[in-house]
Enzyme design. Structure first.
Site: not given
Length: 1009
Positions: A280, A310, A541
């Protein structure tokens, strides 16, 4: 032929006239913009030199003379220009330079060298950016307010916000309250009630900390060099993390970094370089690591760090083999589950699910009001978690606390009762599943002689058999939603612990027994599944931004076709598993398995480092937040950074924390409030389609450049662009665009440009996408599968090649059905005891029955943090330090909170606000103790992702007083045949510490601060 030739000559002459006129108009545009726009005038005075625009044959040409005071322009060819922009023909020049720009044609012209830029990179790239900026109309930005401030908008990892600025300084940050001008809200009619969400963007608590973080005393404001690092002499790698720093100029810093890149590539090839980034970063589609960083890294070439999945570990390595969902990392569809739950569900089981703490990931507090609707409707809730978590405390209901790592035993016992008492959906199991009889034999004990009864699980979990039997019967008789993990359909929780693979598998197997997809039976906790418009296209994103990377982002799905830009592909085939990066540096060898969402079987192709013919990694370009707080067994990174095998380390960070102190060169980046960007709330796209399905209103923001970057800090884009220019890659990296130019380009490529003008968007800063009418809402998740119809939920997954039968029919599995006995696992390795074809219970290798428990009797639980966003908002002297459930001040410092059972605390002589050392053979961490009844005995609880790493030397050895609990977790993967993090639970011991000794040791410590 003569007539044709005459027509061609006439057309060519007309093109020359047109192109000449465009170049003349450009000179007039420079003059007019300079006259009315002070910032543009200043920009024209930044450089001195002569820039030429011409056709290749020279028949059309004009040059521009920049004196540092004014701009003069003349038609024709200059004898000695500094930079030359050449277009193949006048026809091409007229087409490319006449607005609106045809980006696809421009990209093709650059790829085919019909459009070239020559000359020194600094001047040539500056000139092309100036052309682009000249064509941009300087519309007003933000809105003037009554108090004399100007209000801008931005987007954070926790949601959109208004940013109030006065005299160039942020004065406050507030949520966005929607107005009548914004799109309407949806409504759901359920059980005689009408539910409408608040007319507000309900952001996460950590979003409101950003003012204090922007002005944190820990900000890096100048380029720095480690005082005992000499790129031409002694490098002293063993002093990383110990030595101090000296301020240097940007030019010196950029020269050192680019010289090292060139040196290493010349001597060893591009595989000698790697870019290590976090999962992030500051939000935005242009400045994100999947965008600007990937573009730069791919142009340079590098050994790619292959990320583990993750927070989705158990789902990706386990659950995916039962039902596919590979492009969602093994998690469930989210569509329209809010409405289905409110209308039809009779109970909700939250299993390792605490969305009130984790905010769903990016979704702010949007789900909070929806979960209140459960209480309003009287729908009962059950919470299964070793810790009485925040969601359980908020909603109430039944709390069941199994020992950490034993959840699967409880799940198998529930399945046992359902099978024994016929409390499962026999028709669904018969029609839509495979392998049930094999698993049933294991559950009933026919396979191994052990019936997985409630009494059996009691010995493992500590939960009374009667409790599990009662839960199984109530669940089996009611239409029940299963909230598994923070999202309710994946993410975090027990899926990140040592037994995460079997836990996630148990969750999908339980709901398969109940027939997921029928009314009132599905995955969810009201965090996902809002009835918003998914047909409105705006990139998330993970769609790749400006990366040009079609392999490692979601760009190939939609973005690249809508916003063509130069492709940037990394030529290096060597990869290193992220969790093995320290071992790769220290020993020169590493192995792991890839995260590949294209297929179920993609995870079996083993990564072996080093690759044949490739150089080992000799340089790390570290970007973003710290590994110490987020990676398991993170003391390994200290050894890695101090290894002589690592010749150069550069760190690009906003704050002086974590790993920035282990770099040779530090490049100061600014926050997202100090740069331009564009983005949508919670829209991650390529990492999970329609992640915005967790918000109540789709909010797309222009991330205004609210203030100028503090000190000498620069945006990530500007840093990469500056380095690119030094490397001769400036034109390829920027395509002549500055950040705002790329923002406008993305705006125009999306559906947003059809709904709001660029001028209005610049001023207002956000747009709310209206919801669809009720009849056009997305179908309920998995309803198509339950009813045996072709898939009709709005996502482009799985890929066509992954269907066993006809396209859109069935799951991604080999049978096309839900598989209790996973054929993919049977094909790969049927004898893998850790991940057998059917789900089996195995005791945790770091649990109550392990050898380690005798030495370390406490089970440490480290879930995602409640108040910070990983390491982003923690520490830094931000106001989160004042939140007593996050950190507490003891003596002169703020320590991370560690919760401990009251009885255990009494036995150890530990009182509230005492400092305690929590430790094992991997490390020691100092925390502040908070005794509580919300944990069972033998358990301690602290949030992971501390941003601080402050090692000190004491009589007990090296201890971290910053709160990096991941120094205590194991580097071991969940299962051998995976590349997974098992960070949410480990075994430790605890003891009370003396404050004076800790502070004295800290004062004498030589660690760089």
């Amino acid at each position: 032929m003569t007539a044709g030739g005459g027509f061609s000559r006439a057309a060519g002459a007309l093109d020359e006239i047109k192109f000449s006129a465009i170049l003349r108009a450009l000179s007039l545009l420079f003059r007019s913009r300079s006259a009315v726009d002070r910032s543009f005038r200043a920009r024209t005075r930044e450089k001195k030199g002569i820039a030429q625009i011409r056709t290749r044959d020279g028949r059309v040409a004009r040059y521009f003379v920049f004196s540092g005071k004014d701009v003069r322009t003349h038609a024709g060819l200059h004898a000695n220009p500094d930079a030359v922009l050449t277009l193949e023909t006048a026809s091409l020049g007229a087409r490319l330079m006449m607005p609106p720009i045809n980006w696809l044609e421009q990209v093709n012209a650059q790829k085919n060298f019909q459009l070239t830029l020559d000359g020194p990179e600094e001047f040539a790239c500056w000139f092309v950016q100036l052309i682009m900026a000249a064509a941009r109309v300087p519309w007003p930005v933000g809105e003037a307010m009554m108090d004399g401030s100007r209000r801008f908008t931005s987007m954070t990892n926790g949601g959109p916000c208004h940013v109030w600025v006065r005299d160039g300084r942020i004065v406050r940050i507030t949520p966005i309250d929607l107005t009548a001008e914004d799109g309407p809200s949806w409504a759901i009619e359920a059980r005689g009630k009408r539910f409408v969400p608040p007319r507000q963007a309900t952001i996460s608590p950590h979003t409101l900390t950003w003012k204090s973080l922007v002005y944190s005393p820990d900000r890096l404001l100048h380029p720095m060099k480690r005082i005992d690092f000499d790129p031409h002499g002694e490098r002293n790698p063993g002093q990383r993390g110990l030595s101090g720093y000296e301020r240097i100029s940007w030019d010196e810093a950029l020269n050192i970094v680019t010289s090292e890149i060139i040196r290493l590539k010349s001597a060893h090839g591009p595989s000698a370089i790697t870019f290590n980034h976090p999962a992030h970063h500051n939000w935005g589609n242009i400045g994100y690591w999947l965008s600007s960083l990937y573009r730069f890294a791919n142009l340079v070439g590098h050994t790619k760090v292959n990320h583990n999945p993750d927070s989705w570990e158990g789902w990706f390595w386990g659950a995916m083999h039962h039902w596919g969902q590979s492009m969602r990392l093994g998690t469930a569809e989210p569509y329209s589950t809010v409405e289905d739950l409110l209308k039809h569900a009779e109970m909700v089981v939250f299993w390792s699910s605490d969305p009130e703490a984790t905010n769903g990931l990016y979704g702010g507090q949007e789900g909070t009001v929806r979960r209140l609707w459960i209480r309003e409707l009287g729908i009962p809730t059950v919470h299964i978690d070793p810790y009485l978590n925040n969601t359980a405390a908020f909603l109430g209901g039944k709390w069941i606390s199994p020992r950490p790592g034993t959840d699967t035993a409880m799940a198998l016992a529930i399945a046992y009762i359902w099978i024994q008492e016929g409390l499962y959906d026999r028709d669904f199991v018969r029609r839509r599943t495979e392998g049930f009889e094999t698993w049933k034999d294991y559950i009933l004990g026919y396979t191994d002689g052990v019936a997985k009864s409630p009494e059996w699980q009691q010995e493992e979990t500590g939960v009374p058999a009667r409790t599990v039997r009662a839960l199984a019967r109530e669940w089996g008789r009611k239409r029940t939603y299963l909230a598994a993990g923070g999202w309710g359909n994946g993410f975090g929780g027990a899926g990140r612990a040592p037994t995460g693979v079997q836990w996630a598998r148990s969750m999908v197997c339980l709901l398969a027994l109940q027939g997921f997809g029928r009314e009132g039976v599905n995955f969810g906790n009201l965090q996902f599944g809002t009835p918003i418009d998914h047909t409105f296209w705006f990139p998330g994103y993970a769609d790749g931004g400006i990366s040009g990377d079609l392999t490692n982002t979601g760009a190939a799905i939609a973005l690249y076709q809508r916003m063509p830009h130069l492709p940037t592909m990394n030529s290096v085939q060597q990869q290193v598993p992220r969790m093995q990066l320290p071992e790769a540096i220290l020993t020169g060898k590493a192995e792991g398995f890839p995260r590949d969402g294209r297929s179920i079987g993609g995870q079996f192709a083993k990564i072996r480092y080093p690759a044949p013919g490739a150089s080992p990694i000799r340089m790390i370009y570290k970007y973003g937040s710290s590994n110490f707080g987020t990676m398991s067994g993170s003391n390994r990174y200290v050894e890695m950074y101090r290894s002589p095998n690592l010749e150069f380390v550069v760190n690009q960070s906003i704050w002086n924390e974590g790993e920035s102190r282990f770099a040779d060169i530090i490049l100061p980046a600014c926050t997202s409030f100090e740069r331009w960007d564009i983005s949508e709330w919670a829209n991650m796209a390529g990492y999970g389609h329609h992640g915005h399905a967790q918000v109540n209103h789709r909010v797309i923001t222009l991330q205004h450049k609210c203030i100028e970057p503090l000190g000498e800090s620069r945006s990530d884009y500007e840093i990469f662009y500056a380095l690119s220019r030094k490397l001769g890659l400036g034109a390829l990296f920027s395509e002549g665009m500055d950040e705002l130019g790329w923002v406008q380009r993305m705006f125009e490529a999306s559906d947003l440009s059809k709904k709001i003008t660029w001028r209005r968007f610049l001023k207002r800063g956000y747009y709310v996408v209206p919801p669809p009418s009720p009849e056009h809402r997305p179908p309920v998740a998995f309803r198509w599968f339950y009813e045996g119809r072709p898939k009709d939920t709005p996502e482009p997954s799985p890929l066509a090649s992954e269907y066993a039968g006809q396209f859109r029919n069935g799951f991604q599995t080999q049978s096309g059905k839900f598989e209790f006995e996973c054929q993919s696992l049977a094909t790969y390795d049927p004898h893998d005891e850790e991940r057998s074809p059917i789900l089996k219970y195995q005791r945790s290798w770091e649990g109550y029955h392990s050898e380690r428990h005798e030495r370390y009797p406490f089970q440490l639980i480290t879930p995602h943090p409640r108040f910070s966003f990983h390491s982003h908002n923690d520490g830094k002297s931000g106001f989160l330090n004042e939140v007593r459930d996050h950190r507490r001040k003891v003596g002169n410092s703020y320590y991370l909170v560690l919760r401990i059972n009251i009885s255990d605390a009494i036995e150890r002589g530990i009182q509230e606000n005492d400092l305690v050392r929590v430790y094992n053979d991997r490390g020691s961490v100092i925390c502040v103790a908070v005794p509580t009844a919300r944990l069972g005995r033998g358990m301690v609880h602290g949030y992971e992702s501390s941003a601080r790493y402050e090692p000190i030397v004491s009589q007990a050895g090296i201890m971290d007083r910053g709160g990096s609990l991941n120094t205590l977790t194991s580097k071991r993967p969940m299962i051998a045949n995976s590349h997974s993090i098992a960070a949410s639970a480990c075994l430790v011991d605890i003891e009370r510490c003396d404050l004076a000794e800790i502070e004295a040791a800290f004062a004498e410590s030589t660690v760089c601060r």
